[in-house]
Design a protein around this motif. Structure first.
Motif, PDB file in Angstrom:
ATOM      1  N   PRO A  11      -0.579   3.955  12.875  1.00 54.76           N
ATOM      2  CA  PRO A  11      -1.186   3.958  14.207  1.00 54.76           C
ATOM      3  C   PRO A  11      -1.613   2.539  14.582  1.00 54.76           C
ATOM      4  CG  PRO A  11      -2.098   5.725  12.854  1.00 54.76           C
ATOM      5  CD  PRO A  11      -1.292   4.847  11.943  1.00 54.76           C
ATOM      6  N   SER A  12      -1.516   2.201  15.849  1.00 50.60           N
ATOM      7  CA  SER A  12      -1.915   0.871  16.298  1.00 50.60           C
ATOM      8  C   SER A  12      -3.366   0.596  15.928  1.00 50.60           C
ATOM      9  CB  SER A  12      -1.744   0.767  17.817  1.00 50.60           C
ATOM     10  OG  SER A  12      -2.083  -0.520  18.263  1.00 50.60           O
ATOM     11  N   GLY A  13      -3.616  -0.592  15.361  1.00 51.80           N
ATOM     12  CA  GLY A  13      -4.959  -0.961  14.956  1.00 51.80           C
ATOM     13  C   GLY A  13      -5.227  -0.765  13.483  1.00 51.80           C
ATOM     14  N   THR A  14      -4.273  -0.176  12.768  1.00 46.06           N
ATOM     15  CA  THR A  14      -4.453   0.070  11.333  1.00 46.06           C
ATOM     16  C   THR A  14      -4.321  -1.212  10.523  1.00 46.06           C
ATOM     17  OG1 THR A  14      -3.637   2.333  11.580  1.00 46.06           O
ATOM     18  CG2 THR A  14      -3.613   1.429   9.366  1.00 46.06           C
ATOM     19  N   GLY A  15      -3.591  -2.187  11.062  1.00 45.73           N
ATOM     20  CA  GLY A  15      -3.442  -3.465  10.369  1.00 45.73           C
ATOM     21  C   GLY A  15      -2.080  -3.682   9.753  1.00 45.73           C
ATOM     22  N   LYS A  16      -1.061  -2.982  10.272  1.00 47.83           N
ATOM     23  CA  LYS A  16       0.261  -3.100   9.647  1.00 47.83           C
ATOM     24  C   LYS A  16       0.842  -4.501   9.769  1.00 47.83           C
ATOM     25  CE  LYS A  16       2.972  -1.132  13.516  1.00 47.83           C
ATOM     26  NZ  LYS A  16       1.814  -0.918  14.428  1.00 47.83           N
ATOM     27  N   THR A  17       0.584  -5.190  10.887  1.00 48.21           N
ATOM     28  CA  THR A  17       1.113  -6.546  11.045  1.00 48.21           C
ATOM     29  C   THR A  17       0.505  -7.491  10.015  1.00 48.21           C
ATOM     30  OG1 THR A  17       1.521  -6.227  13.407  1.00 48.21           O
ATOM     31  CG2 THR A  17       1.332  -8.500  12.633  1.00 48.21           C
ATOM     32  N   THR A  18      -0.792  -7.369   9.777  1.00 50.70           N
ATOM     33  CA  THR A  18      -1.461  -8.217   8.787  1.00 50.70           C
ATOM     34  C   THR A  18      -0.969  -7.902   7.382  1.00 50.70           C
ATOM     35  OG1 THR A  18      -3.428  -8.300  10.193  1.00 50.70           O
ATOM     36  CG2 THR A  18      -3.697  -8.959   7.894  1.00 50.70           C
ATOM     37  N   VAL A  19      -0.849  -6.623   7.057  1.00 49.89           N
ATOM     38  CA  VAL A  19      -0.353  -6.224   5.737  1.00 49.89           C
ATOM     39  C   VAL A  19       1.065  -6.741   5.525  1.00 49.89           C
ATOM     40  CG1 VAL A  19       0.360  -4.255   4.315  1.00 49.89           C
ATOM     41  CG2 VAL A  19      -1.842  -4.202   5.507  1.00 49.89           C
ATOM     42  N   CYS A  20       1.914  -6.582   6.530  1.00 53.98           N
ATOM     43  CA  CYS A  20       3.299  -7.047   6.410  1.00 53.98           C
ATOM     44  C   CYS A  20       3.361  -8.562   6.253  1.00 53.98           C
ATOM     45  CB  CYS A  20       4.107  -6.606   7.627  1.00 53.98           C
ATOM     46  SG  CYS A  20       4.468  -4.836   7.665  1.00 53.98           S
ATOM     47  N   PHE A 119       3.682   4.709   5.029  1.00 52.94           N
ATOM     48  CA  PHE A 119       2.760   4.930   6.146  1.00 52.94           C
ATOM     49  C   PHE A 119       1.396   4.341   5.801  1.00 52.94           C
ATOM     50  CE2 PHE A 119      -0.068   7.408   8.917  1.00 52.94           C
ATOM     51  CZ  PHE A 119       0.633   7.373  10.115  1.00 52.94           C
ATOM     52  N   LEU A 120       0.863   3.503   6.689  1.00 50.69           N
ATOM     53  CA  LEU A 120      -0.475   2.955   6.508  1.00 50.69           C
ATOM     54  C   LEU A 120      -1.485   3.793   7.279  1.00 50.69           C
ATOM     55  CD1 LEU A 120       0.018  -0.921   6.840  1.00 50.69           C
ATOM     56  CD2 LEU A 120      -0.034   0.466   4.762  1.00 50.69           C
ATOM     57  N   LEU A 121      -2.567   4.148   6.611  1.00 50.13           N
ATOM     58  CA  LEU A 121      -3.640   4.924   7.229  1.00 50.13           C
ATOM     59  C   LEU A 121      -4.875   4.055   7.405  1.00 50.13           C
ATOM     60  CD1 LEU A 121      -3.258   8.150   5.096  1.00 50.13           C
ATOM     61  CD2 LEU A 121      -3.222   8.143   7.608  1.00 50.13           C
ATOM     62  N   PRO A 122      -5.627   4.246   8.492  1.00 54.96           N
ATOM     63  CA  PRO A 122      -6.922   3.568   8.612  1.00 54.96           C
ATOM     64  C   PRO A 122      -7.930   4.261   7.705  1.00 54.96           C
ATOM     65  CG  PRO A 122      -6.641   5.096  10.426  1.00 54.96           C
ATOM     66  CD  PRO A 122      -5.354   5.142   9.629  1.00 54.96           C
ATOM     67  N   PRO A 123      -9.045   3.616   7.390  1.00 55.99           N
ATOM     68  CA  PRO A 123     -10.060   4.297   6.576  1.00 55.99           C
ATOM     69  C   PRO A 123     -10.532   5.596   7.227  1.00 55.99           C
ATOM     70  CG  PRO A 123     -10.517   1.955   6.704  1.00 55.99           C
ATOM     71  CD  PRO A 123      -9.408   2.225   7.673  1.00 55.99           C
ATOM     72  N   SER A 124     -10.607   5.595   8.562  1.00 53.83           N
ATOM     73  CA  SER A 124     -10.996   6.779   9.328  1.00 53.83           C
ATOM     74  C   SER A 124     -10.616   6.545  10.781  1.00 53.83           C
ATOM     75  CB  SER A 124     -12.508   7.027   9.220  1.00 53.83           C
ATOM     76  OG  SER A 124     -13.217   5.977   9.870  1.00 53.83           O
ATOM     77  N   MET A 125     -10.633   7.603  11.588  1.00 53.67           N
ATOM     78  CA  MET A 125     -10.351   7.442  13.012  1.00 53.67           C
ATOM     79  C   MET A 125     -11.454   6.645  13.699  1.00 53.67           C
ATOM     80  SD  MET A 125      -7.386   8.581  13.545  1.00 53.67           S
ATOM     81  CE  MET A 125      -7.371   8.491  15.343  1.00 53.67           C
ATOM     82  N   LEU A 128     -10.692   3.103  13.097  1.00 52.04           N
ATOM     83  CA  LEU A 128      -9.549   2.715  13.924  1.00 52.04           C
ATOM     84  C   LEU A 128     -10.004   2.367  15.335  1.00 52.04           C
ATOM     85  CD1 LEU A 128      -6.455   2.439  14.103  1.00 52.04           C
ATOM     86  CD2 LEU A 128      -6.383   4.830  14.832  1.00 52.04           C
ATOM     87  N   ASP A 129     -10.877   3.183  15.897  1.00 53.32           N
ATOM     88  CA  ASP A 129     -11.433   2.925  17.229  1.00 53.32           C
ATOM     89  C   ASP A 129     -12.106   1.555  17.261  1.00 53.32           C
ATOM     90  OD1 ASP A 129     -12.720   2.910  19.670  1.00 53.32           O
ATOM     91  OD2 ASP A 129     -13.688   4.845  19.421  1.00 53.32           O
ATOM     92  N   GLN A 130     -12.928   1.271  16.259  1.00 47.83           N
ATOM     93  CA  GLN A 130     -13.656   0.001  16.227  1.00 47.83           C
ATOM     94  C   GLN A 130     -12.713  -1.183  16.059  1.00 47.83           C
ATOM     95  OE1 GLN A 130     -17.051  -0.169  16.829  1.00 47.83           O
ATOM     96  NE2 GLN A 130     -16.445  -2.314  17.116  1.00 47.83           N
ATOM     97  N   VAL A 164      -0.568   4.502   2.177  1.00 45.44           N
ATOM     98  CA  VAL A 164      -1.572   3.573   1.659  1.00 45.44           C
ATOM     99  C   VAL A 164      -2.690   3.489   2.687  1.00 45.44           C
ATOM    100  CG1 VAL A 164      -2.077   1.161   1.101  1.00 45.44           C
ATOM    101  CG2 VAL A 164       0.041   2.214   0.275  1.00 45.44           C
ATOM    102  N   ILE A 165      -3.933   3.632   2.239  1.00 43.35           N
ATOM    103  CA  ILE A 165      -5.085   3.509   3.136  1.00 43.35           C
ATOM    104  C   ILE A 165      -5.493   2.042   3.198  1.00 43.35           C
ATOM    105  CG2 ILE A 165      -7.490   4.172   3.541  1.00 43.35           C
ATOM    106  CD1 ILE A 165      -6.881   6.772   1.976  1.00 43.35           C
ATOM    107  N   ASN A 166      -5.518   1.493   4.399  1.00 43.99           N
ATOM    108  CA  ASN A 166      -5.877   0.083   4.571  1.00 43.99           C
ATOM    109  C   ASN A 166      -7.379  -0.042   4.811  1.00 43.99           C
ATOM    110  OD1 ASN A 166      -5.811  -2.661   4.868  1.00 43.99           O
ATOM    111  ND2 ASN A 166      -4.995  -2.633   6.954  1.00 43.99           N
ATOM    112  N   ASP A 167      -8.128   0.151   3.733  1.00 44.98           N
ATOM    113  CA  ASP A 167      -9.579  -0.015   3.772  1.00 44.98           C
ATOM    114  C   ASP A 167      -9.934  -1.451   3.397  1.00 44.98           C
ATOM    115  OD1 ASP A 167     -12.267   0.332   3.853  1.00 44.98           O
ATOM    116  OD2 ASP A 167     -12.386   1.844   2.285  1.00 44.98           O
ATOM    117  N   ASP A 168      -9.329  -1.932   2.329  1.00 44.56           N
ATOM    118  CA  ASP A 168      -9.476  -3.318   1.879  1.00 44.56           C
ATOM    119  C   ASP A 168      -8.096  -3.969   1.932  1.00 44.56           C
ATOM    120  OD1 ASP A 168     -11.070  -5.475   0.181  1.00 44.56           O
ATOM    121  OD2 ASP A 168      -9.139  -5.150  -0.818  1.00 44.56           O
TER     122      ASP A 168
END
Length: 216
Positions: A11-20, A119-125, A128-130, A164-168
């Motif tokens: 989902p947009s905002g999860t940080g996939k561009t940074t991780v990649c 699939f990258l997941l945010p820590p929570s919805m 993601l909003d924040q 993978v959860i992108n918490d850290d």
């Protein structure tokens, strides 16, 4: 074609561009497939490096020419992965990283193109909003649209191989690298046991339900 193709979506905002970006910096055998998009460049993005920025007429012309492996409309803009962007690198023996929207990943999954889907997941919805608000690149209307589209995207996550959860950030990059190396080795049993989509997604959904219940 030789080489492996890794598809990373989120989902947009999860940080996939940074991780990649971190993943590419750490792995000399991985090449980034530059997608086409009709959206405007964000601050710091450059044409040909982050995306091929084109107008809608040019994009539709490429569709007619059957230039795309996949394409989809997301948050009002078109995104697509061209065959030309991946074929040369795969033929040279490099592995390819596709950073694409979930709808595009679904089209690749439904085709005969062989790939590994992460699939990258945010820590929570709530997080993601924040993150979307902190990014400061979208209007409130666009943020709300991205959040509305984020939930259906998570409901499509089961078609992926891994999650993978992108918490850290460092931890998330390390886990994706572990998946990449396992797939290259030809024995991904351990990686699938740790990061397989069913296990990670079930845990994430259970935690999200607890969070929602605690605020009810």
């Amino acid at each position: 074609m030789s080489g492996l193709t890794f598809v990373i979506s989120a989902p947009s905002g999860t940080g996939k561009t940074t991780v990649c970006g971190k993943l590419l910096a750490q792995d000399a055998n991985l090449r980034f497939s530059v997608s086409h998009t009709t959206r405007l460049p964000r601050t710091g993005e450059s044409d040909g490096d982050d995306y091929h920025f084109v107008d809608e007429d040019r994009f539709k012309k490429l569709v007619v020419e059957d230039a795309f492996l996949e394409y989809a409309r997301y948050a009002g803009n078109l995104y697509g992965t061209s065959f030309a962007a991946i074929e040369d690198s795969l033929a040279d023996g490099f592995d390819i990283l596709l950073e694409i929207e979930v709808q595009g990943a679904a089209k690749i999954r439904a085709s005969n193109f062989e790939a590994i889907f992460i699939f990258l997941l945010p820590p929570s919805m709530k997080t993601l909003d924040q993150r979307l608000r902190d990014r400061g690149t979208d209007s409130d209307e666009v943020i709300q649209r991205r959040l509305r589209e984020g939930n259906p995207e998570i409901s499509m996550a089961s078609m992926f191989d891994y999650a993978v959860i992108n918490d850290d950030l460092g931890d998330a990059v390390a886990k994706v690298r572990e998946i990449v190396e396992a797939e290259r080795s030809g024995d991904a049993t351990s990686a699938r046991a740790k990061h397989g989509i069913e296990r990670v997604l079930a845990s994430w959904l259970a935690q999200e339900e607890k969070t929602v219940a605690s605020h009810a």
